[in-house]
Design an enzyme around this catalytic site. Structure first.
Site, PDB file in Angstrom:
ATOM      1  N   TYR A   1      66.489  39.137  29.570  1.00  0.00           N
ATOM      2  CA  TYR A   1      67.685  38.702  28.834  1.00  0.00           C
ATOM      3  C   TYR A   1      67.361  37.628  27.796  1.00  0.00           C
ATOM      4  O   TYR A   1      68.151  37.355  26.898  1.00  0.00           O
ATOM      5  CB  TYR A   1      68.765  38.183  29.792  1.00  0.00           C
ATOM      6  CG  TYR A   1      69.379  39.259  30.678  1.00  0.00           C
ATOM      7  CD1 TYR A   1      69.122  40.601  30.458  1.00  0.00           C
ATOM      8  CD2 TYR A   1      70.216  38.925  31.725  1.00  0.00           C
ATOM      9  CE1 TYR A   1      69.665  41.582  31.256  1.00  0.00           C
ATOM     10  CE2 TYR A   1      70.774  39.903  32.540  1.00  0.00           C
ATOM     11  CZ  TYR A   1      70.496  41.232  32.297  1.00  0.00           C
ATOM     12  OH  TYR A   1      71.038  42.199  33.098  1.00  0.00           O
TER      13      TYR A   1
ATOM     14  N   LYS B   1      59.298  45.541  40.322  1.00  0.00           N
ATOM     15  CA  LYS B   1      58.956  46.921  39.962  1.00  0.00           C
ATOM     16  C   LYS B   1      57.469  46.905  39.612  1.00  0.00           C
ATOM     17  O   LYS B   1      57.045  47.331  38.525  1.00  0.00           O
ATOM     18  CB  LYS B   1      59.856  47.358  38.785  1.00  0.00           C
ATOM     19  CG  LYS B   1      59.853  48.833  38.508  1.00  0.00           C
ATOM     20  CD  LYS B   1      60.562  49.679  39.543  1.00  0.00           C
ATOM     21  CE  LYS B   1      60.428  51.150  39.187  1.00  0.00           C
ATOM     22  NZ  LYS B   1      60.492  52.057  40.327  1.00  0.00           N
TER      23      LYS B   1
ATOM     24  N   ASP C   1      64.150  50.030  43.104  1.00  0.00           N
ATOM     25  CA  ASP C   1      64.874  51.286  43.369  1.00  0.00           C
ATOM     26  C   ASP C   1      65.071  51.471  44.873  1.00  0.00           C
ATOM     27  O   ASP C   1      66.160  51.852  45.335  1.00  0.00           O
ATOM     28  CB  ASP C   1      64.171  52.489  42.725  1.00  0.00           C
ATOM     29  CG  ASP C   1      62.658  52.431  42.836  1.00  0.00           C
ATOM     30  OD1 ASP C   1      62.121  51.379  43.220  1.00  0.00           O
ATOM     31  OD2 ASP C   1      61.998  53.451  42.550  1.00  0.00           O
TER      32      ASP C   1
ATOM     33  N   ASP D   1      70.919  40.870  38.511  1.00  0.00           N
ATOM     34  CA  ASP D   1      72.224  41.145  37.920  1.00  0.00           C
ATOM     35  C   ASP D   1      72.805  42.412  38.556  1.00  0.00           C
ATOM     36  O   ASP D   1      73.973  42.460  38.968  1.00  0.00           O
ATOM     37  CB  ASP D   1      72.023  41.345  36.399  1.00  0.00           C
ATOM     38  CG  ASP D   1      73.323  41.287  35.634  1.00  0.00           C
ATOM     39  OD1 ASP D   1      74.368  41.045  36.258  1.00  0.00           O
ATOM     40  OD2 ASP D   1      73.294  41.505  34.407  1.00  0.00           O
TER      41      ASP D   1
ATOM     42  N   ASP E   1      75.679  42.752  42.051  1.00  0.00           N
ATOM     43  CA  ASP E   1      76.962  43.455  41.946  1.00  0.00           C
ATOM     44  C   ASP E   1      77.065  44.544  43.012  1.00  0.00           C
ATOM     45  O   ASP E   1      78.132  44.757  43.592  1.00  0.00           O
ATOM     46  CB  ASP E   1      77.133  44.075  40.558  1.00  0.00           C
ATOM     47  CG  ASP E   1      77.847  43.122  39.605  1.00  0.00           C
ATOM     48  OD1 ASP E   1      77.923  41.924  39.937  1.00  0.00           O
ATOM     49  OD2 ASP E   1      78.318  43.566  38.546  1.00  0.00           O
TER      50      ASP E   1
END
Ligand code: NAD
Length: 370
Positions: free
Chosen positions: A142, A193, A226, A250, A254
């Site tokens: 970001y 990852k 994942d 992020d 959620d």
């Protein structure tokens, strides 16, 4: 009496409505002689843009840095959809986090017994769920450079961003997760990852090294993002503390929020590094947004805002007992089926924002007197 200087930034739409209820709880602590809150108020987001032409003023940054902690409401709404990107309400929060150096975002996902049916998962999968996601907040993709949108030939464009994490950034956030896990079930799952991203390789190696060197009592597990998203849905109670970067945090936070069934119940904390006087910059806010669709209707659930205050007492001031008073009052209210419409299950009538705040204060009285 303990004295604490708090900056209250209610923000936009339902922000001021739910903040008013958190202020009632703060007043309760003051009236009982437990904590004296000295409260400054400021504008942020759309309301600051309307007043000053910017979503965050230097004055508010100064007040935030002078306070012991910031209690934030929520910002944004369709009213500001056409405002220039750099002056949008959301930019106010991002800039505030950066100027306070808030690199660690803590988001608990707790399922209250009384709300176990609100989750979209089967009750036995989520009953008793209590996990916390520690997300790096001011680094990664970001904020990474270079970034931008380039015009290419043949009417093609390319949008690009950079994901990078340094040793220092990784260690800073991993420490928060390990320290937190030390006060809980001593388990950290670090999510990356690393199978396809070099930034993930460094993330994985640095967290492992830190754990081996300084936190031998913590059980550290690594998981690809994942797989983590699958595991959160399949068997969420396997986790205690999840440590991850800005982008993955992020998304996963959620996802974890939805395990609990209601956005109106979820608090969060954003923390910085302690200075030489031991003071830690901190900002507490509900996970939900400004809910423009229900703004002004006086039906917003104030519990996430009130539980954000409880997190402040716990993480900024080490007032665990006082924080538990709030948690217990919320549990009691829910167990008596006092519900705002977002968590209403058809028993009696939903209460409004202010009635919910009053009910929590009444329960605080009852708990304190017993
Ligand atoms: P939202 O969280 O505001 O609302 C999603 C849904 O949940 C809506 O139906 C809303 O009515 C409901 N809801 C949210 N909080 C509730 C509460 N306390 N009680 C009852 N119901 C509640 O998300 P959105 O609609 O995607 O975003 C609205 C605005 O909020 C946007 O401008 C967005 O940018 C902003 N936003 C701000 C923050 C923040 O301030 N940190 C976070 C997320 C979104």
């Amino acid at each position: 009496m303990i004295n604490k200087k708090i900056l209250s930034l209610p923000g936009d739409c339902i922000g001021p409505e739910v903040m008013a209820e958190a202020l009632k709880v703060m007043n309760w602590f003051s009236s009982r002689g437990l904590i004296n809150f000295e409260i400054e108020k400021g504008l942020v987001g759309g309301s600051s843009y309307d007043e000053f032409g910017t979503p965050l003023t230097e004055e508010v940054i100064k007040l935030a840095n002078e306070s012991d902690a910031v209690l934030f409401g929520s910002i944004g709404g369709p009213k500001w959809d056409d405002v220039n990107y750099d002056l949008r309400p959301e930019k106010g929060l991002l800039s505030l986090r950066q100027s306070m150096g808030l690199f660690a975002n803590l988001r608990p996902a707790i399922v209250f017994d009384a709300l176990v049916d609100a989750s979209s998962l089967k009750p036995d999968l989520v009953k008793g769920l209590n996990i916390i996601i520690v997300r790096e907040l001011i680094g990664g993709i970001y904020f990474g450079e270079p970034r931008g949108i380039k015009q290419l030939e043949n009417n093609q464009r390319i949008g690009f961003n950079t994901q990078s994490y340094s040793t220092e950034e990784i260690i800073r956030i991993a420490r928060v997760a390990f320290e937190l896990a030390g006060k809980r079930n001593k388990k950290v799952c670090s999510v990356d990852k690393a199978n396809v991203m070099e930034s993930g390789v460094v993330w994985r190696e640095e967290t492992l090294k830190l754990c081996n060197q300084h936190y031998p009592n913590i059980e550290l597990e690594h998981m690809f993002v994942d797989n983590c998203s699958m595991q959160l849905v399949k068997s969420p109670k396997q986790f205690d503390v999840i440590l991850t970067d800005n982008l993955f945090g992020d998304i996963l936070s959620d996802l974890a929020a939805m395990l609990t069934g209601s956005l109106g119940m979820l608090p969060s904390a954003s923390l910085g590094s302690k200075n030489q006087n031991g003071k830690m910059p901190s900002l507490y806010e509900p996970v939900h947004g400004s809910a423009p669709d229900i703004a002004g209707k006086k039906i917003a659930n104030p519990i996430a805002q009130i539980l954000s205050l409880a997190m402040m007492l716990k993480y900024s001031f080490d007032l665990d007992k006082e924080a538990s008073l709030i948690d217990d009052a919320v549990q009691l209210v829910l167990s008596e089926n006092i519900r705002t419409s977002d968590i209403f299950e058809g028993v009696g009538k939903p209460v409004g924002t202010s009635e919910m705040g009053d009910a929590i204060v009444t329960k605080l009285d009852i708990i304190a007197e017993n």
